[in-house]
Scaffold this motif. Sequence first.
Motif, short mmCIF file in Angstrom:
data_model
loop_
_atom_site.label_atom_id
_atom_site.label_comp_id
_atom_site.label_asym_id
_atom_site.label_seq_id
_atom_site.Cartn_x
_atom_site.Cartn_y
_atom_site.Cartn_z
N LEU A 95 7.24 -15.93 -13.70
CA LEU A 95 8.20 -15.70 -14.77
C LEU A 95 8.78 -14.29 -14.69
O LEU A 95 8.12 -13.35 -14.24
CB LEU A 95 7.53 -15.93 -16.13
N PHE A 96 10.00 -14.14 -15.15
CA PHE A 96 10.80 -12.93 -14.94
C PHE A 96 10.19 -11.68 -15.55
O PHE A 96 10.42 -10.57 -15.06
CB PHE A 96 12.21 -13.13 -15.49
N GLN A 104 10.46 -3.35 -12.27
CA GLN A 104 11.04 -3.17 -10.95
C GLN A 104 12.55 -3.35 -10.97
O GLN A 104 13.29 -2.62 -10.28
CB GLN A 104 10.42 -4.17 -9.96
N ALA A 105 13.02 -4.32 -11.75
CA ALA A 105 14.45 -4.59 -11.85
C ALA A 105 15.20 -3.41 -12.45
O ALA A 105 16.32 -3.09 -12.03
CB ALA A 105 14.69 -5.84 -12.69
N ALA A 125 1.98 0.68 -7.51
CA ALA A 125 3.01 1.55 -6.94
C ALA A 125 3.82 0.81 -5.88
O ALA A 125 4.31 1.40 -4.92
CB ALA A 125 2.37 2.80 -6.33
N SER A 126 3.97 -0.49 -6.06
CA SER A 126 4.77 -1.32 -5.14
C SER A 126 5.69 -2.20 -5.97
O SER A 126 5.77 -2.05 -7.19
CB SER A 126 3.84 -2.19 -4.28
N MET A 127 6.35 -3.14 -5.33
CA MET A 127 7.21 -4.08 -6.05
C MET A 127 6.45 -5.30 -6.55
O MET A 127 7.02 -6.18 -7.18
CB MET A 127 8.34 -4.55 -5.13
N SER A 128 5.16 -5.35 -6.30
CA SER A 128 4.36 -6.54 -6.59
C SER A 128 4.20 -6.79 -8.08
O SER A 128 4.02 -5.86 -8.87
CB SER A 128 2.98 -6.42 -5.94
N VAL A 129 4.19 -8.05 -8.45
CA VAL A 129 3.92 -8.45 -9.83
C VAL A 129 2.47 -8.18 -10.20
O VAL A 129 2.11 -8.18 -11.38
CB VAL A 129 4.26 -9.94 -10.03
N SER A 131 17.31 -7.93 -11.50
CA SER A 131 18.23 -6.83 -11.80
C SER A 131 19.66 -7.31 -11.94
O SER A 131 20.49 -6.66 -12.58
CB SER A 131 18.14 -5.76 -10.70
N GLU A 132 19.97 -8.47 -11.33
CA GLU A 132 21.30 -9.06 -11.43
C GLU A 132 21.43 -9.98 -12.65
O GLU A 132 22.47 -10.60 -12.86
CB GLU A 132 21.60 -9.86 -10.16
N GLY A 133 20.36 -10.08 -13.42
CA GLY A 133 20.38 -10.94 -14.61
C GLY A 133 19.98 -12.37 -14.33
O GLY A 133 20.09 -13.23 -15.21
N VAL A 134 19.51 -12.65 -13.12
CA VAL A 134 19.06 -14.01 -12.76
C VAL A 134 17.60 -14.14 -13.15
O VAL A 134 16.71 -13.73 -12.38
CB VAL A 134 19.26 -14.28 -11.26
N LEU A 135 17.32 -14.70 -14.31
CA LEU A 135 15.95 -14.80 -14.80
C LEU A 135 15.21 -16.01 -14.25
O LEU A 135 13.98 -15.99 -14.10
CB LEU A 135 15.95 -14.83 -16.34
N PHE A 136 15.95 -17.06 -13.93
CA PHE A 136 15.35 -18.26 -13.36
C PHE A 136 16.13 -18.62 -12.09
O PHE A 136 17.13 -19.34 -12.14
CB PHE A 136 15.38 -19.42 -14.36
#
Length: 500
Positions: free
Chosen positions: A162-163, A169-170, A230-234, A106-111
């Motif tokens: 990978l992002f 979620q982001a 329904a969670s933050m999980s990938v 969400s902050e733009g940090v992809l890696f």
Amino acid sequence: MIDNEKIKKHFFKNKLTLIYLISLMLYTLIIFYCNGFNYSKINLILITITFIVGFIILKFSLKSEKDIHKIALLYLLIFGLIIAFTSPIFVVPDEVEHFARSDLTSEGVLFPQYTPNQGYYMNNYFWDMLYNAGLTIFNANLTHWDIWDAQAFFESAFSQNLFYGYIAQAIGILLAKILDLSVIWTLWLGRVFNLIFYSLIVYVSIRNIPKFKYELLFLACLPLAIFQAASMSVDGFIFAMAILNFSYFIRLYYSKKEFDPKDLAIFFISGLLIGLLKMPYIFILLLIFLLPKNKFKSKNYCLLLNLISLLLIGIAMIYSYKYASPELLKSGRALIMAQNNVSVSGQINYMLNNPLNATLTLIKSVGGSIYTIFIYELKLYSEKYVNGYILFNLLILIIFFIVSLLSPSKFKKKERLYMFFVFMVIYVSIFLIQFLSWSPVGGNEILGIQARYFVPILPLIPLIIGKGYCKKIKDYNHILLMCITLVLSATLILTFIGFY
């Protein structure tokens, strides 16, 4: 004139609704009994809401069965939203790390960049959430805490993933920040947007698949799948792409004309996306060898696409070995591995020097895994064990295999054997990877295996063992909708009794 057929259908639908209410009541009483009739006003209110919501959704779905893709969206969003808002903080396995990665995205940090011996630079409100892990909204007080920007280090942010698996979620977290909401909304909206993405992909998949619509709805609504979505999980992204891949495989297989390049592209891309996140799933692309050869533009075109599938499998394997595996060690797991004598190179040397013992360990783990993984150790939560789980898991497993056996699969014996081969390649690969990367060198058991790892390949089961008996059962689709409603309602009740 009185339409007797309509009257019979009306009474049968009412009968199904009554069976749903009675079955759910009995299940609730049994779970209450297993937990010593430990109840509160809050869980009684939530359970009552579950009964009402389930009743309304079932009545509606029985009347609007023709638009099954819309019914799927309704089931996933309604039950999923209840799960997203009522599940305690960071209660899903690894949700802490998935949240950390979502926040960075969400902050733009992809890696994400790893700082040796410290970890990843995180916003401090993440720690507010972490200190309240396992608590519900009624005892965490996070609704009054503001999102603040000071930063500190956290050891893990799942940088090996990978992002793109965290974009949904982001977006939810970013929206909470833009609207200046309290801390808890970063979790809630992150979960909600992950659920929305999953629901929309399932909606598209069921709309586009020519057969197995109800079976796909049932698979999408499995408690383990919807709880992860329904969670933050990938895992929500992985499950969604696996369902999309499966639907386009069926769409291609039953195509009555020459294959559409767009359908082939979606099949390849969805398989690659999940294969880059978790390497064993890349082998799902082997299903392309089952597609009718006469539907390709030419023999050379068919050969080219077969080679592309093998190339993508190779890319995913190299990526996992060269990037994902080393990145996973930047999560505190390197220390855990050292303390427990876990070493990939050491395990490989052991397997080469002791092939018989290693093979027997693998066979024993794979062969004896069904009860342990899918019944005894299967939990939706990582923070708490709820009495009655074994009964819950057993019922789900029985219903799943009944639905799979009744499935209207018309694949030939050779095709079923090939799908079983693909299934076992992925199944065994998951065990082999855990044996190499998470089990002590020379150990006689494989550690770290969880039921959720196998959800992406469950759609193959109905195709492999389906007998088509559902056609002999009148109003089978209505019965299946009732079962889906009952399963999801039971999932909610287990959560409420366990945490409220």
